[in-house]
Design a protein around this motif. Structure first.
Motif, short mmCIF file in Angstrom:
data_model
loop_
_atom_site.label_atom_id
_atom_site.label_comp_id
_atom_site.label_asym_id
_atom_site.label_seq_id
_atom_site.Cartn_x
_atom_site.Cartn_y
_atom_site.Cartn_z
N THR A 11 0.74 -1.18 0.28
CA THR A 11 -0.11 0.08 -0.03
C THR A 11 0.89 1.39 -0.17
O THR A 11 0.39 2.42 -0.12
CB THR A 11 -0.95 -0.08 1.33
OG1 THR A 11 -0.17 0.09 2.34
CG2 THR A 11 -1.82 -1.06 1.27
N GLY A 12 2.32 1.08 -0.08
CA GLY A 12 3.03 2.17 -0.03
C GLY A 12 3.24 2.68 -1.47
O GLY A 12 2.48 2.31 -2.40
N ALA A 13 4.14 3.84 -1.74
CA ALA A 13 4.16 4.33 -2.84
C ALA A 13 4.75 3.32 -4.14
O ALA A 13 4.16 3.39 -5.20
CB ALA A 13 5.11 5.58 -2.80
N GLN A 14 5.81 2.60 -3.77
CA GLN A 14 6.25 1.58 -4.64
C GLN A 14 5.15 0.61 -4.84
O GLN A 14 5.00 0.16 -5.82
CB GLN A 14 7.63 1.16 -4.13
CG GLN A 14 8.79 2.17 -4.06
CD GLN A 14 10.01 1.59 -3.97
OE1 GLN A 14 10.36 0.54 -4.48
NE2 GLN A 14 10.67 1.85 -2.78
N GLY A 15 4.84 0.21 -3.79
CA GLY A 15 3.89 -1.06 -3.85
C GLY A 15 2.51 -0.76 -4.81
O GLY A 15 2.15 -1.57 -5.14
N ARG A 16 1.86 0.57 -4.53
CA ARG A 16 0.77 0.84 -5.17
C ARG A 16 0.94 0.80 -6.57
O ARG A 16 0.14 0.31 -7.41
CB ARG A 16 0.37 2.12 -5.01
CG ARG A 16 -0.18 2.00 -3.28
CD ARG A 16 -1.09 3.46 -3.22
NE ARG A 16 -0.57 4.64 -3.38
CZ ARG A 16 0.31 5.45 -2.50
NH1 ARG A 16 0.42 4.63 -1.31
NH2 ARG A 16 0.84 6.44 -2.85
N ASP A 194 5.80 4.97 -13.83
CA ASP A 194 6.83 4.39 -14.46
C ASP A 194 7.44 2.97 -13.57
O ASP A 194 7.99 2.24 -14.39
CB ASP A 194 7.76 5.29 -14.69
CG ASP A 194 7.40 6.18 -16.02
OD1 ASP A 194 6.54 5.92 -16.67
OD2 ASP A 194 8.17 7.50 -15.95
N LEU A 195 7.23 3.07 -12.49
CA LEU A 195 7.79 2.04 -11.78
C LEU A 195 7.07 0.75 -11.97
O LEU A 195 8.05 -0.31 -12.34
CB LEU A 195 8.11 2.53 -10.05
CG LEU A 195 8.47 0.94 -9.28
CD1 LEU A 195 9.91 0.85 -9.58
CD2 LEU A 195 8.11 1.48 -7.74
N GLY A 196 6.03 0.77 -11.63
CA GLY A 196 5.26 -0.70 -11.83
C GLY A 196 5.40 -1.33 -13.17
O GLY A 196 5.51 -2.53 -13.38
N LYS A 197 5.37 -0.37 -14.13
CA LYS A 197 5.16 -1.18 -15.55
C LYS A 197 6.89 -1.49 -15.94
O LYS A 197 6.82 -2.47 -16.69
CB LYS A 197 4.69 -0.08 -16.53
CG LYS A 197 5.31 1.04 -16.70
CD LYS A 197 4.65 2.02 -17.97
CE LYS A 197 5.23 3.69 -18.06
NZ LYS A 197 4.47 4.16 -18.84
N SER A 198 7.69 -0.79 -15.30
CA SER A 198 9.23 -1.23 -15.43
C SER A 198 9.27 -2.59 -14.85
O SER A 198 9.93 -3.52 -15.48
CB SER A 198 10.27 -0.32 -14.85
OG SER A 198 9.90 0.98 -15.69
N VAL A 199 8.74 -2.67 -13.49
CA VAL A 199 8.93 -3.84 -13.03
C VAL A 199 8.23 -5.20 -13.50
O VAL A 199 8.69 -6.24 -13.75
CB VAL A 199 8.65 -3.86 -11.55
CG1 VAL A 199 8.44 -5.24 -10.80
CG2 VAL A 199 9.25 -2.73 -10.49
N LEU A 200 6.98 -4.75 -14.27
CA LEU A 200 6.16 -5.77 -14.77
C LEU A 200 6.97 -6.19 -16.15
O LEU A 200 6.98 -7.56 -16.23
CB LEU A 200 4.85 -5.16 -15.23
CG LEU A 200 4.24 -6.01 -16.14
CD1 LEU A 200 3.55 -7.37 -15.65
CD2 LEU A 200 2.69 -5.29 -16.58
N SER A 201 7.68 -5.39 -16.74
CA SER A 201 8.42 -5.76 -18.12
C SER A 201 9.51 -6.96 -17.78
O SER A 201 9.85 -7.58 -18.43
CB SER A 201 8.79 -4.43 -18.77
OG SER A 201 10.02 -3.87 -18.15
#
Length: 311
Positions: A11-16, A194-201
């Motif tokens: 639920t934090g900034a990175q986690g969300r 940008d963080l989430g989609k980078s991790v997903l890739s």
């Protein structure tokens, strides 16, 4: 059956950012780990269709139970002096605990949020534990032969509206940053976008590789992650340009009173090192994986201008 990613501090900034990117892909199931499953953010994510799991981030059994059944884990450590963190374990110990729990739970891939290694000799600072603890954790994860990628983040530009670091008065906008000179080049990461989609890739690259994960070319590599290289002064000028309101930019000498001296040392490192000075941003690794990064202009238009209109 869809693979599951367990997201620490979901639920934090990175986690969300990570949770929503994986959830919106339609490919993954997301397990959001949180200390407070009844909180507003957790309940909102539950309504979106994500699984919410209460976990004690300082307890091995709790983490193993939360990780079990997941294909991947997004791992985050938090400095014990952080205002929103009530536990006591040091960051390196948190990272080791999460890595061991991931291995015990037979996780296939650990995606670890890290930072560059500074070291005790840099500028006589005696090291920057905020950075060095994470960097040392990289080495530990490698030593236990757990497939992993070390996602080395940069300055979270989102703090402009989340801390916030600007204020609208009757005649102007007051905007500030800590320690880093106005025109010092650093790297900014738009975490929400940008963080989430980078991790997903990265995760998809491993999942679809068809080879043993320990042999993947990104395994045990440090991947610097940022949306653009720029300066705080450029941000101030872009705010003024898009709002038409005079923006006064101030550099505050330290962050001690608000946070902790370790954070001030991190800013000193940014000011004197610039963060990843030899790396192109956005990073080629993620561009090659199909990630399209946001720009400074888009960030100000999407996040800052609406906030100022409401103030």
């Amino acid at each position: 059956m869809k693979p599951i990613i367990a997201v620490v501090t979901g639920t934090g900034a990175q986690g969300r950012s990570v949770s929503r990117a994986f959830h919106n892909s339609g490919i993954w199931r997301v397990r959001v780990l949180t200390r407070n499953p009844d909180g507003d953010v957790a309940q909102e994510m539950k309504k979106e269709g994500m699984e919410i799991v209460q976990a004690n981030f300082e307890d091995r059994v709790s983490l193993v139970n939360a990780f079990t059944g997941s294909w991947a884990v997004y791992s985050v450590t938090i400095p014990p002096w952080h205002q929103s963190y009530t536990n006591k374990m040091e960051e390196y110990d948190q990272g080791v605990l999460q890595a061991n729990a991931a291995k015990e739970a037979n996780i296939q891939l650990l995606l670890f949020s890290t930072l560059p290694y500074v070291g005790a000799d840099f500028m006589g600072l005696g090291g920057v534990e905020l950075y060095d603890a994470k960097a040392r954790t990289n080495d530990y994860i490698t030593s236990i032969s757990l497939p992993a990628v070390y996602l080395s983040t940069s300055v979270f530009v989102d703090i402009i509206h989340s801390w916030p670091t600007l204020m609208k008065t009757s005649s102007k906008i007051e905007f500030w940053d800590y320690v880093v000179e106005k025109e010092k080049q650093v790297v900014f990461l738009w975490v929400e976008r940008d963080l989430g989609k980078s991790v997903l890739s990265i995760a998809e690259s491993f999942r679809l590789s068809g080879k043993p994960l320990l042999e993947h070319p990104y395994n045990h590599t440090i991947q610097p992650l940022g949306s653009w290289r720029g300066t705080w002064g450029e941000i101030a000028r872009e705010i003024e340009k898009q709002t038409g309101i005079e923006t006064e930019h101030t550099v505050i000498a330290d962050a001690d009173e608000r946070w902790n001296y370790e954070l001030t040392k991190a800013f000193i490192y940014q000011n004197n090192h610039g963060l990843y000075p030899t790396v192109e941003f956005p990073p080629r690794t993620f561009i090659d994986l199909g990630v399209k990064f946001g720009t400074l202009e888009e960030f100000i238009r999407a996040k800052v201008v609406p906030m100022l209109r409401q103030s």
